[in-house]
Design a protein around this motif. Sequence first.
Motif, PDB file in Angstrom:
ATOM      1  N   GLU A 182      -7.453  28.710 -13.555  1.00 51.10           N
ATOM      2  CA  GLU A 182      -6.857  27.393 -13.420  1.00 51.10           C
ATOM      3  C   GLU A 182      -5.938  27.368 -12.205  1.00 51.10           C
ATOM      4  OE1 GLU A 182      -5.014  25.848 -16.872  1.00 51.10           O
ATOM      5  OE2 GLU A 182      -6.842  25.914 -18.066  1.00 51.10           O
ATOM      6  N   TYR A 183      -5.655  26.177 -11.729  1.00 47.98           N
ATOM      7  CA  TYR A 183      -4.796  26.005 -10.559  1.00 47.98           C
ATOM      8  C   TYR A 183      -3.349  26.301 -10.905  1.00 47.98           C
ATOM      9  CZ  TYR A 183      -8.740  23.542  -8.480  1.00 47.98           C
ATOM     10  OH  TYR A 183      -9.959  23.215  -7.985  1.00 47.98           O
ATOM     11  N   SER A 184      -2.587  26.719  -9.904  1.00 54.01           N
ATOM     12  CA  SER A 184      -1.155  26.919 -10.106  1.00 54.01           C
ATOM     13  C   SER A 184      -0.475  25.557 -10.211  1.00 54.01           C
ATOM     14  CB  SER A 184      -0.567  27.711  -8.944  1.00 54.01           C
ATOM     15  OG  SER A 184      -0.590  26.929  -7.763  1.00 54.01           O
ATOM     16  N   THR A 185       0.771  25.575 -10.619  1.00 54.25           N
ATOM     17  CA  THR A 185       1.503  24.320 -10.787  1.00 54.25           C
ATOM     18  C   THR A 185       1.654  23.580  -9.471  1.00 54.25           C
ATOM     19  OG1 THR A 185       2.720  25.255 -12.651  1.00 54.25           O
ATOM     20  CG2 THR A 185       3.654  23.319 -11.598  1.00 54.25           C
ATOM     21  N   SER A 186       1.987  24.283  -8.408  1.00 52.28           N
ATOM     22  CA  SER A 186       2.176  23.596  -7.122  1.00 52.28           C
ATOM     23  C   SER A 186       0.861  23.030  -6.588  1.00 52.28           C
ATOM     24  CB  SER A 186       2.793  24.545  -6.101  1.00 52.28           C
ATOM     25  OG  SER A 186       1.945  25.652  -5.881  1.00 52.28           O
ATOM     26  N   THR A 187      -0.238  23.726  -6.811  1.00 53.23           N
ATOM     27  CA  THR A 187      -1.534  23.216  -6.371  1.00 53.23           C
ATOM     28  C   THR A 187      -1.935  21.987  -7.170  1.00 53.23           C
ATOM     29  OG1 THR A 187      -2.208  25.438  -5.757  1.00 53.23           O
ATOM     30  CG2 THR A 187      -3.955  23.823  -6.005  1.00 53.23           C
ATOM     31  N   SER A 188      -1.704  22.036  -8.482  1.00 49.79           N
ATOM     32  CA  SER A 188      -2.061  20.879  -9.302  1.00 49.79           C
ATOM     33  C   SER A 188      -1.170  19.686  -8.978  1.00 49.79           C
ATOM     34  CB  SER A 188      -1.994  21.223 -10.787  1.00 49.79           C
ATOM     35  OG  SER A 188      -0.686  21.526 -11.172  1.00 49.79           O
ATOM     36  N   VAL A 189       0.096  19.913  -8.665  1.00 50.74           N
ATOM     37  CA  VAL A 189       0.971  18.810  -8.248  1.00 50.74           C
ATOM     38  C   VAL A 189       0.438  18.188  -6.967  1.00 50.74           C
ATOM     39  CG1 VAL A 189       3.261  18.264  -7.319  1.00 50.74           C
ATOM     40  CG2 VAL A 189       3.055  19.615  -9.389  1.00 50.74           C
ATOM     41  N   GLY A 190       0.025  19.009  -6.025  1.00 55.55           N
ATOM     42  CA  GLY A 190      -0.510  18.484  -4.767  1.00 55.55           C
ATOM     43  C   GLY A 190      -1.793  17.701  -4.958  1.00 55.55           C
ATOM     44  N   LEU A 193       0.828  -1.206   0.000  1.00 52.43           N
ATOM     45  CA  LEU A 193       0.000   0.000   0.000  1.00 52.43           C
ATOM     46  C   LEU A 193       0.863   1.257   0.000  1.00 52.43           C
ATOM     47  CD1 LEU A 193      -2.857   1.239   0.255  1.00 52.43           C
ATOM     48  CD2 LEU A 193      -2.541   1.147   2.718  1.00 52.43           C
ATOM     49  N   ILE A 194       1.910   1.270   0.815  1.00 54.64           N
ATOM     50  CA  ILE A 194       2.789   2.440   0.885  1.00 54.64           C
ATOM     51  C   ILE A 194       3.549   2.641  -0.426  1.00 54.64           C
ATOM     52  CG2 ILE A 194       4.868   3.347   2.001  1.00 54.64           C
ATOM     53  CD1 ILE A 194       3.765   2.155   4.627  1.00 54.64           C
ATOM     54  N   ILE A 195       4.062   1.567  -0.995  1.00 50.96           N
ATOM     55  CA  ILE A 195       4.791   1.687  -2.268  1.00 50.96           C
ATOM     56  C   ILE A 195       3.846   2.145  -3.369  1.00 50.96           C
ATOM     57  CG2 ILE A 195       5.988   0.371  -4.063  1.00 50.96           C
ATOM     58  CD1 ILE A 195       7.302  -1.235  -1.797  1.00 50.96           C
ATOM     59  N   GLY A 196       2.623   1.610  -3.396  1.00 46.82           N
ATOM     60  CA  GLY A 196       1.646   2.045  -4.387  1.00 46.82           C
ATOM     61  C   GLY A 196       1.303   3.508  -4.230  1.00 46.82           C
ATOM     62  N   ALA A 197       1.176   3.977  -2.985  1.00 45.37           N
ATOM     63  CA  ALA A 197       0.864   5.386  -2.749  1.00 45.37           C
ATOM     64  C   ALA A 197       2.016   6.288  -3.183  1.00 45.37           C
ATOM     65  CB  ALA A 197       0.539   5.612  -1.278  1.00 45.37           C
ATOM     66  N   VAL A 198       3.232   5.873  -2.930  1.00 49.30           N
ATOM     67  CA  VAL A 198       4.393   6.684  -3.334  1.00 49.30           C
ATOM     68  C   VAL A 198       4.490   6.750  -4.858  1.00 49.30           C
ATOM     69  CG1 VAL A 198       6.927   6.738  -3.335  1.00 49.30           C
ATOM     70  CG2 VAL A 198       5.685   6.318  -1.210  1.00 49.30           C
ATOM     71  N   VAL A 199       4.297   5.614  -5.521  1.00 51.99           N
ATOM     72  CA  VAL A 199       4.337   5.598  -6.984  1.00 51.99           C
ATOM     73  C   VAL A 199       3.191   6.445  -7.551  1.00 51.99           C
ATOM     74  CG1 VAL A 199       4.048   4.116  -9.014  1.00 51.99           C
ATOM     75  CG2 VAL A 199       5.555   3.409  -7.161  1.00 51.99           C
ATOM     76  N   GLY A 200       2.010   6.323  -6.961  1.00 51.45           N
ATOM     77  CA  GLY A 200       0.869   7.117  -7.414  1.00 51.45           C
ATOM     78  C   GLY A 200       1.093   8.603  -7.225  1.00 51.45           C
ATOM     79  N   PHE A 201       1.680   8.989  -6.096  1.00 46.04           N
ATOM     80  CA  PHE A 201       1.976  10.408  -5.875  1.00 46.04           C
ATOM     81  C   PHE A 201       2.998  10.908  -6.889  1.00 46.04           C
ATOM     82  CE2 PHE A 201       3.894  14.133  -4.009  1.00 46.04           C
ATOM     83  CZ  PHE A 201       2.784  14.826  -3.545  1.00 46.04           C
ATOM     84  N   ALA A 202       3.997  10.080  -7.185  1.00 39.95           N
ATOM     85  CA  ALA A 202       5.006  10.485  -8.174  1.00 39.95           C
ATOM     86  C   ALA A 202       4.368  10.656  -9.554  1.00 39.95           C
ATOM     87  CB  ALA A 202       6.129   9.450  -8.224  1.00 39.95           C
ATOM     88  N   GLY A 225       1.138  11.290 -10.227  1.00 37.71           N
ATOM     89  CA  GLY A 225       0.276  12.462 -10.167  1.00 37.71           C
ATOM     90  C   GLY A 225       1.068  13.752 -10.147  1.00 37.71           C
ATOM     91  N   GLY A 226       2.151  13.768  -9.400  1.00 41.42           N
ATOM     92  CA  GLY A 226       3.011  14.954  -9.367  1.00 41.42           C
ATOM     93  C   GLY A 226       3.623  15.251 -10.716  1.00 41.42           C
ATOM     94  N   PHE A 227       4.031  14.199 -11.428  1.00 41.81           N
ATOM     95  CA  PHE A 227       4.577  14.398 -12.776  1.00 41.81           C
ATOM     96  C   PHE A 227       3.524  14.997 -13.693  1.00 41.81           C
ATOM     97  CE2 PHE A 227       5.065  12.790 -17.121  1.00 41.81           C
ATOM     98  CZ  PHE A 227       6.260  13.404 -17.447  1.00 41.81           C
ATOM     99  N   LEU A 228       2.289  14.488 -13.606  1.00 40.72           N
ATOM    100  CA  LEU A 228       1.228  15.054 -14.435  1.00 40.72           C
ATOM    101  C   LEU A 228       0.951  16.518 -14.070  1.00 40.72           C
ATOM    102  CD1 LEU A 228      -1.278  12.081 -14.630  1.00 40.72           C
ATOM    103  CD2 LEU A 228       0.255  12.922 -16.413  1.00 40.72           C
ATOM    104  N   GLY A 229       1.043  16.851 -12.788  1.00 43.78           N
ATOM    105  CA  GLY A 229       0.853  18.230 -12.369  1.00 43.78           C
ATOM    106  C   GLY A 229       1.953  19.143 -12.881  1.00 43.78           C
ATOM    107  N   GLY A 283      -3.495  10.547  -7.200  1.00 44.06           N
ATOM    108  CA  GLY A 283      -2.730   9.399  -7.695  1.00 44.06           C
ATOM    109  C   GLY A 283      -2.338   8.447  -6.579  1.00 44.06           C
ATOM    110  N   ALA A 284      -1.974   9.000  -5.420  1.00 38.95           N
ATOM    111  CA  ALA A 284      -1.599   8.156  -4.288  1.00 38.95           C
ATOM    112  C   ALA A 284      -2.789   7.322  -3.824  1.00 38.95           C
ATOM    113  CB  ALA A 284      -1.069   9.017  -3.140  1.00 38.95           C
TER     114      ALA A 284
END
Length: 84
Positions: free
Chosen positions: A46-54, A16-25, A27-31, A60-61
């Motif tokens: 539209e959202y700023s880049t940092s907000t969309s990354v978050g 679960l933790i590895i999946g969440a880290v990969v999902g965050f990465a 999602g962050g890349f897409l942001g 994704g996580a």
Amino acid sequence: MPVNPEIRRPNHLRVLIIGAVVGFALGGFLGVYRGLESSARTTAGEYSTSTSVGYLGILGAIVVGLLAAGVSVLVETLSERRNR
């Protein structure tokens, strides 16, 4: 033929933790990728880049973490059925 009584089971928390880290990465890349668009394509509101990354990172996580956990439970269930 000797039977091994010890059945290996997946570590669900680790998966679960590895999946969440990969999902965050992912999602962050897409942001970040969305933030690299030219300013002519972005419009007001539209959202700023940092907000969309978050936001995309958290989304994704959650999605990839739950998907990984589901696959982990499925693998455990199938391996227990096979070992009966």
